[in-house]
Design a protein around this motif. Structure first.
Motif, PDB file in Angstrom:
ATOM      1  N   PHE A 260       0.828  -1.207   0.000  1.00 13.29           N
ATOM      2  CA  PHE A 260       0.000   0.000   0.000  1.00 13.29           C
ATOM      3  C   PHE A 260       0.864   1.259   0.000  1.00 13.29           C
ATOM      4  O   PHE A 260       0.663   2.185  -0.793  1.00 13.29           O
ATOM      5  N   GLN A 261       1.850   1.296   0.893  1.00 12.83           N
ATOM      6  CA  GLN A 261       2.652   2.517   1.029  1.00 12.83           C
ATOM      7  C   GLN A 261       3.501   2.778  -0.207  1.00 12.83           C
ATOM      8  O   GLN A 261       3.648   3.919  -0.641  1.00 12.83           O
ATOM      9  N   GLU A 262       4.004   1.697  -0.797  1.00  9.61           N
ATOM     10  CA  GLU A 262       4.816   1.867  -2.000  1.00  9.61           C
ATOM     11  C   GLU A 262       3.963   2.416  -3.146  1.00  9.61           C
ATOM     12  O   GLU A 262       4.371   3.316  -3.878  1.00  9.61           O
ATOM     13  N   CYS A 263       2.758   1.871  -3.241  1.00  9.33           N
ATOM     14  CA  CYS A 263       1.828   2.261  -4.300  1.00  9.33           C
ATOM     15  C   CYS A 263       1.427   3.734  -4.149  1.00  9.33           C
ATOM     16  O   CYS A 263       1.454   4.515  -5.111  1.00  9.33           O
ATOM     17  N   VAL A 264       1.110   4.128  -2.934  1.00  5.62           N
ATOM     18  CA  VAL A 264       0.714   5.517  -2.672  1.00  5.62           C
ATOM     19  C   VAL A 264       1.893   6.460  -2.948  1.00  5.62           C
ATOM     20  O   VAL A 264       1.722   7.528  -3.557  1.00  5.62           O
ATOM     21  N   ALA A 265       3.086   6.051  -2.537  1.00  2.00           N
ATOM     22  CA  ALA A 265       4.266   6.910  -2.742  1.00  2.00           C
ATOM     23  C   ALA A 265       4.530   7.128  -4.235  1.00  2.00           C
ATOM     24  O   ALA A 265       4.860   8.238  -4.667  1.00  2.00           O
ATOM     25  N   ARG A 266       4.365   6.065  -5.026  1.00  2.00           N
ATOM     26  CA  ARG A 266       4.576   6.206  -6.474  1.00  2.00           C
ATOM     27  C   ARG A 266       3.588   7.207  -7.067  1.00  2.00           C
ATOM     28  O   ARG A 266       3.946   8.046  -7.894  1.00  2.00           O
ATOM     29  N   ILE A 267       2.329   7.085  -6.662  1.00  2.00           N
ATOM     30  CA  ILE A 267       1.302   7.976  -7.219  1.00  2.00           C
ATOM     31  C   ILE A 267       1.573   9.425  -6.808  1.00  2.00           C
ATOM     32  O   ILE A 267       1.451  10.344  -7.617  1.00  2.00           O
ATOM     33  N   CYS A 268       1.978   9.635  -5.575  1.00  2.00           N
ATOM     34  CA  CYS A 268       2.258  10.998  -5.117  1.00  2.00           C
ATOM     35  C   CYS A 268       3.444  11.584  -5.880  1.00  2.00           C
ATOM     36  O   CYS A 268       3.426  12.760  -6.264  1.00  2.00           O
ATOM     37  N   ALA A 269       4.460  10.752  -6.125  1.00  2.00           N
ATOM     38  CA  ALA A 269       5.625  11.239  -6.876  1.00  2.00           C
ATOM     39  C   ALA A 269       5.222  11.599  -8.305  1.00  2.00           C
ATOM     40  O   ALA A 269       5.618  12.648  -8.840  1.00  2.00           O
ATOM     41  N   THR A 270       4.407  10.743  -8.913  1.00  2.00           N
ATOM     42  CA  THR A 270       3.938  11.030 -10.278  1.00  2.00           C
ATOM     43  C   THR A 270       3.101  12.307 -10.299  1.00  2.00           C
ATOM     44  O   THR A 270       3.203  13.123 -11.221  1.00  2.00           O
ATOM     45  N   ARG A 271       2.278  12.458  -9.278  1.00  2.00           N
ATOM     46  CA  ARG A 271       1.434  13.663  -9.187  1.00  2.00           C
ATOM     47  C   ARG A 271       2.290  14.925  -9.179  1.00  2.00           C
ATOM     48  O   ARG A 271       2.010  15.878  -9.908  1.00  2.00           O
ATOM     49  N   GLU A 272       3.369  14.913  -8.417  1.00  2.00           N
ATOM     50  CA  GLU A 272       4.200  16.116  -8.332  1.00  2.00           C
ATOM     51  C   GLU A 272       4.916  16.390  -9.660  1.00  2.00           C
ATOM     52  O   GLU A 272       4.996  17.534 -10.105  1.00  2.00           O
TER      53      GLU A 272
END
Lengths: 347, 347
Positions: free
Chosen positions: B258-270
């Motif tokens: 979960f945390q890895e997945c969320v971190a990837r999406i947040c990085a892509t968002r930025e």
């Protein structure tokens, strides 16, 4: 609690049937579950759909399920709606038709969850007594309430109504007549054609019993398009998840498995009824996958307790209208033979 | 239709986000789905549970899911309740707290489904405008309505509120403050501790977005036991099927995935936000898995149409408060790179 509506804070809530912790150690005949597994086609369809697509929303319209039901019952797709168990439909039918303070009715005994749903809506509740001979008492020449639930076959008594009887009831209702056919697949008859004939008849069905899918929460209704449209506005727009939707379609499409399974349960039911009669029980004729039967001493609790101590779980109701008997779900032939032996022992 | 309540017959109904027929042929950034599959542990748990047990009812209390949520968030089990998507909770919170004719409020813009749910209940609806700077307009010193929904982070704008700001709002509400944290996992902050601190705060969550389980319909709430008890009476007693229950537990327990997945999406968002800013877009800071961004000519429809013709689906709202921009879900890095190229072309 100041944040809650008084009527919600004050109500009791529905208590579902008892589920033992180690069901494998019991003969479990208390919640009308099907003793046979779901169709292998259903399990295969679920496994097939268990993949990365679960990240995306399901079809909000549940179109494939509607088409499957429409094909099976010979109704147009617009006359069908799918739900997370038929309980969802019972709830949303009340919300669609009954405002706070208006009236909902049902027979006593029947499914007590109607009362919970009506209470949540703030509706008034009226019940009409049903005798073991199938007579409905005190039903007015014209019933003016907004919605009348007829459980057909009746649960827990098992009694059936003929198409003509239900049609006559529909004519006497000013509001909607919802025929809750949760068990109709075991009855060898149903009221489906009344939806076409009567403007105020809705049929609800579940896959929990006859399709062995209590664990998947699947139900549907056959109703006029105007009513389907109203239910569509009220329901959660994604009420059925992806796996439930594929299970629904696979189950409805495997009619061969379904029919064989239902036939076995009906045959077992008749054998079990004969056995109980031999023991001196009064057994009501049943169109469901259960029997309502009372021992010669009309002490349901005594037999319930004696069976419980033998790890056989049946349904006893403390309600004075039912306390003289038991509702016993139909399991496998072997389970019913063992239950019958235990009951012979118990006396 | 004489059988229906007038307000139900007259209402419009909610329209969920558009789902194309062949989603594989699109870059689909319109319904805030997660671009990554659910945890392998979730898929394994579902497959494992797909067997003959589906013939029996699920655990009505969804106890394993409650324990998993309680452990994860440090709340007692009695402060948790599981649901068929957080939409079920939003619906039942209204039913628990708001009688016909009483008032529900939310911000505009936010999740328009609140209005549908309030309409079904016959409740009055009030909205407070939210500016792109995060200011809530016209909110009274004391809000006397029965229930106020705060979508935090806001959808579609993405704006966050600090814990202090939400605590101050809670103090100004006479009724319940429901903090709809559907997207909070992407925000790096949340209001969970307020449930303990404020008697009128409830938090709702969904597994649709951050856990990649939109297809399974899973949500939960953290709330005081009195409120959980009320929601328990209102909900369908078997609201979550067996497969949804095991998926819920497996998802909450696999925090590493979960945390890895969320971190990837947040990085892509930025990265995507920076790219859009370079193109001259006004991009609002976002705590969700989406961005609200407006092109220099403030013509959201023009860009929507141009992207649509390139098989890229984003969300355009005709609402005058939002028509100048687009809500764009965050997909994979590759999808966002292609979307950015298309937007550069479109101008």
């Amino acid at each position: 609690m100041e944040y809650l509506r008084d009527d919600i804070a004050g109500m009791a809530g529905y208590v579902p049937g008892f589920q033992p912790e180690n069901p494998d150690q019991w003969i479990k005949l208390n919640t009308n579950e099907n003793p046979y597994p779901p169709s292998p086609a259903v399990l295969a369809a679920i496994r097939e759909a268990t993949g990365s697509d679960l990240r995306t929303y399901p079809d909000a319209a549940c179109q494939a399920g509607r088409v499957a039901a429409a094909n099976l019952f010979g109704y147009p797709v617009e006359w069908t709606i799918m739900a997370n168990g038929s309980d969802e439909l019972l709830n949303n039918l009340i919300r669609a038709c009954v405002a706070e303070g208006e009236e909902v009715a049902y027979l006593h005994p029947s499914y007590s969850y109607y009362a919970t749903l009506a209470e949540v809506q703030g509706a008034k509740i009226r019940t009409f007594p049903l005798t073991e001979e199938g007579e409905i008492l005190d039903f007015p020449e014209r019933y003016e309430g907004r919605l009348f639930f007829l459980t057909s076959p009746n649960a827990p008594l098992g009694l059936n109504w003929s198409l003509d009887e239900v049609a006559a009831l529909a004519d006497r209702c000013s509001g909607l007549l919802v025929v809750d056919e949760a068990y109709a697949d075991f009855a060898g008859q149903n009221c489906l054609e009344l939806v076409r004939q009567k403007p105020n008849v809705v049929i609800t069905r579940t896959l929990s019993k006859s399709y062995s899918l209590a664990g998947m929460r699947l139900g549907f209704a056959i109703a006029r398009p105007e009513i389907v449209a109203a239910l569509d506005k009220i329901r959660d727009h994604y009420n059925l998840d992806r796996l439930a939707q594929v299970a629904l379609v696979a189950a409805l499409e495997d009619q061969a498995y379904f029919q064989e399974c239902v036939a076995r349960i009906c045959a077992t039911r008749e054998r079990f009824a004969a056995g109980l009669t031999d023991l001196g029980y009064k057994v009501l004729p049943s169109g469901g996958n259960y029997l309502f039967a009372s021992p010669p001493d009309r002490n349901g609790k005594r037999v319930y307790d004696a069976l419980f101590s033998r790890q056989i779980l049946v349904r006893y109701f403390s309600d004075p209208a039912l306390a003289h008997g038991l509702r016993i779900s139909i399991g496998t032939d072997e389970e019913m033979t063992r239950t019958l032996s235990a009951m012979a022992e118990v006396g």
